[in-house]
Write an enzyme that holds these catalytic residues in place. Structure first.
Site, PDB file in Angstrom:
ATOM      1  N   ASN A   7       0.849  -1.188   0.000  1.00  0.00           N
ATOM      2  CA  ASN A   7       0.000   0.000   0.000  1.00  0.00           C
ATOM      3  C   ASN A   7       0.888   1.242   0.000  1.00  0.00           C
ATOM      4  OD1 ASN A   7      -1.894   2.015   0.381  1.00  0.00           O
ATOM      5  ND2 ASN A   7      -2.987   0.939   2.002  1.00  0.00           N
ATOM      6  N   LYS A  14       3.364   0.745   3.130  1.00  0.00           N
ATOM      7  CA  LYS A  14       2.937  -0.258   4.095  1.00  0.00           C
ATOM      8  C   LYS A  14       2.868  -1.608   3.409  1.00  0.00           C
ATOM      9  CE  LYS A  14       0.116   3.112   6.599  1.00  0.00           C
ATOM     10  NZ  LYS A  14      -1.254   3.478   7.033  1.00  0.00           N
ATOM     11  N   ARG A  56      -1.968  -1.608  -4.112  1.00  0.00           N
ATOM     12  CA  ARG A  56      -3.074  -0.650  -4.141  1.00  0.00           C
ATOM     13  C   ARG A  56      -2.784   0.464  -5.145  1.00  0.00           C
ATOM     14  NH1 ARG A  56      -4.241   4.198  -0.025  1.00  0.00           N
ATOM     15  NH2 ARG A  56      -6.186   4.965  -0.932  1.00  0.00           N
ATOM     16  N   ASP A 112      -8.910   1.765  -6.021  1.00  0.00           N
ATOM     17  CA  ASP A 112      -9.891   2.469  -5.203  1.00  0.00           C
ATOM     18  C   ASP A 112     -11.089   2.910  -6.015  1.00  0.00           C
ATOM     19  OD1 ASP A 112      -9.333   2.687  -2.412  1.00  0.00           O
ATOM     20  OD2 ASP A 112      -7.539   3.831  -2.887  1.00  0.00           O
ATOM     21  N   HIS A 172     -15.424   7.484   5.141  1.00  0.00           N
ATOM     22  CA  HIS A 172     -13.981   7.272   5.355  1.00  0.00           C
ATOM     23  C   HIS A 172     -13.372   8.579   5.822  1.00  0.00           C
ATOM     24  CE1 HIS A 172      -9.959   5.461   4.621  1.00  0.00           C
ATOM     25  NE2 HIS A 172      -9.642   6.748   4.497  1.00  0.00           N
ATOM     26  N   ASP A 247      -3.379  17.944  10.658  1.00  0.00           N
ATOM     27  CA  ASP A 247      -3.626  16.678  11.347  1.00  0.00           C
ATOM     28  C   ASP A 247      -4.570  16.930  12.523  1.00  0.00           C
ATOM     29  OD1 ASP A 247      -3.315  14.356  13.110  1.00  0.00           O
ATOM     30  OD2 ASP A 247      -1.599  13.830  11.863  1.00  0.00           O
ATOM     31  N   GLY A 295      -8.593   6.494  10.203  1.00  0.00           N
ATOM     32  CA  GLY A 295      -7.917   6.846  11.448  1.00  0.00           C
ATOM     33  C   GLY A 295      -8.570   7.957  12.235  1.00  0.00           C
ATOM     34  N   VAL A 296      -9.083   8.993  11.577  1.00  0.00           N
ATOM     35  CA  VAL A 296      -9.726  10.091  12.296  1.00  0.00           C
ATOM     36  C   VAL A 296     -10.979   9.605  12.997  1.00  0.00           C
ATOM     37  CG1 VAL A 296     -10.860  12.330  12.042  1.00  0.00           C
ATOM     38  CG2 VAL A 296      -8.743  11.873  10.796  1.00  0.00           C
ATOM     39  N   GLU A 347      -7.485  -2.053   4.701  1.00  0.00           N
ATOM     40  CA  GLU A 347      -7.320  -2.173   3.255  1.00  0.00           C
ATOM     41  C   GLU A 347      -6.451  -3.361   2.886  1.00  0.00           C
ATOM     42  OE1 GLU A 347      -5.862   1.776   2.875  1.00  0.00           O
ATOM     43  OE2 GLU A 347      -7.663   2.481   1.828  1.00  0.00           O
TER      44      GLU A 347
END
Length: 368
Positions: A7, A14, A56, A112, A172, A247, A295-296, A347
């Site tokens: 990814n 990753k 990906r 995606d 997402h 962030d 993540g958020v 994912e």
């Protein structure tokens, strides 16, 4: 099959090893210098007998499913770099290096955009001249499909219903944000469009902006054309409004300290997100569940609670103690519809599942 999933982000990489739907190993870098070969060798030493590699890709054009890569297909995907310049280039680079190092192992591109390839025409066509859209392939592609597909399967498992009967809105929430309406397992509307700029406000991206405003910036000489892309992609959103990196781990503490810019930025973020949820929900005949992933969503229970509280018009509510819990979970009160769920983004598991299907299909196609 043992599948190595790769990814690549614009600056991160990753890798995970998936076997029988379970992650058995992982590695990667938040910041990487483009070196892939040594990292793959390291993975293969620890987990040999890789049966396939899944990479990906943010953009697959109109491709409706994952494909086993060859040089011609990789060249075609490279031609889409202009539509997703940061991510696509990294994916093409990584895939080419892996194909060269593992010539006997199928390398699969998972997209995606594929999940949204079946969107109804009314949802994917822009109100531009028909000859222009057809000639240049101007349409709404949508993104985050891999994340959404995994989340949908988890929702179906957790509520004990066939995905074919579910009507779900998938949200997402990462550095980028998208909202997708799903009917009978298929995407019917989504907030992102021709590029990943459309829709909700994000960490550094503006989200949807009146095209007339952008024309004003250009015509008045406030920004140069070459500056506009960088402004919208990297200098806007939470980052542009607060003067931070965008962030949430930076912005939310600033809001808590009473920083007015951070307070307004979070308010705008939540307002635009709620608006996108309401917009795509209009494409469904009912709303069974809303799933938050990324993540958020999974790491900011107070923010998520505020977002859900503002959607009471749809009957949505959440138990705040459940929002602060860990793992995949239903956070809405028992018996209340639509159900509200929080799902950890995986994912890597979706990449592996799609790679197995693509490899099996490719092998059956060459059998006598």
């Amino acid at each position: 099959m043992r599948v190595l999933t790769v990814n690549p982000g614009s600056s991160s990489l990753k890798l995970a090893v998936i076997e029988h739907g379970v992650q058995v190993g992982q590695t990667g870098f938040d910041r990487w210098d483009g070196k892939v070969t040594d990292l793959v060798r390291h993975v293969l030493r620890q987990w040999p007998d890789i049966g396939a590699v899944a990479v990906r890709f943010v953009h697959g054009g109109d491709r409706p499913a994952a494909v086993v890569l060859d040089s011609d297909t990789l060249d075609e995907l490279d031609g889409l770099t202009r539509l997703a310049p940061l991510h696509q280039q990294a994916s093409v680079f990584v895939a080419s290096k892996v194909m060269a190092q593992l010539p006997s192992v199928p390398v699969v591109a998972c997209f995606d955009t594929s999940f949204h390839a079946s969107m109804p025409e009314a949802a994917r066509v822009y109100g531009l001249p028909t000859d222009l859209t057809r000639r240049h392939g101007l349409r709404r592609y949508g993104f985050h499909g891999l994340s959404c597909q995994y989340a949908l399967r988890r929702v179906a498992d957790m509520v004990g219903l066939d995905p074919a009967v579910l009507r779900v809105v998938c949200v997402h929430m990462g550095a980028s944000v998208s909202v997708t309406a799903v009917r009978a397992g298929a995407s019917v509307d989504t907030s992102m469009g021709f590029t990943s700029l459309e829709g909700a406000m994000m960490a550094t991206r503006s989200g949807s902006v009146d095209p007339g405003l952008l024309l004003h910036l250009l015509n008045a000489g406030i920004v140069e054309p070459r500056e506009l892309s960088d402004l919208l992609n990297h200098g806007s959103g939470l980052a542009g409004m607060t003067g931070t990196d965008g962030d949430m781990r930076t912005v939310l503490p600033a809001r808590t300290r009473g920083d007015r810019d951070a307070e307004l930025a979070v308010d705008v973020y939540m307002h635009r997100l709620r608006r996108e949820i309401a917009a795509v929900a209009a494409s469904l005949d009912r709303l069974d569940a809303v799933v938050f992933t990324g993540g958020v969503a999974t790491h900011n229970p107070q923010l998520l609670g505020e977002i859900v509280d503002g959607l009471g018009l749809f009957g949505m509510s959440a138990v705040h103690e459940l929002l602060a819990a860990a793992g995949d979970r239903v956070v809405s009160p028992l018996g209340v519809l639509p159900r509200v769920l929080v799902i950890t983004a995986r994912e890597d598991l979706e990449l592996a599942a799609q790679a197995e299907v693509a490899v099996a299909g490719a092998r059956s196609a060459v059998l006598p």
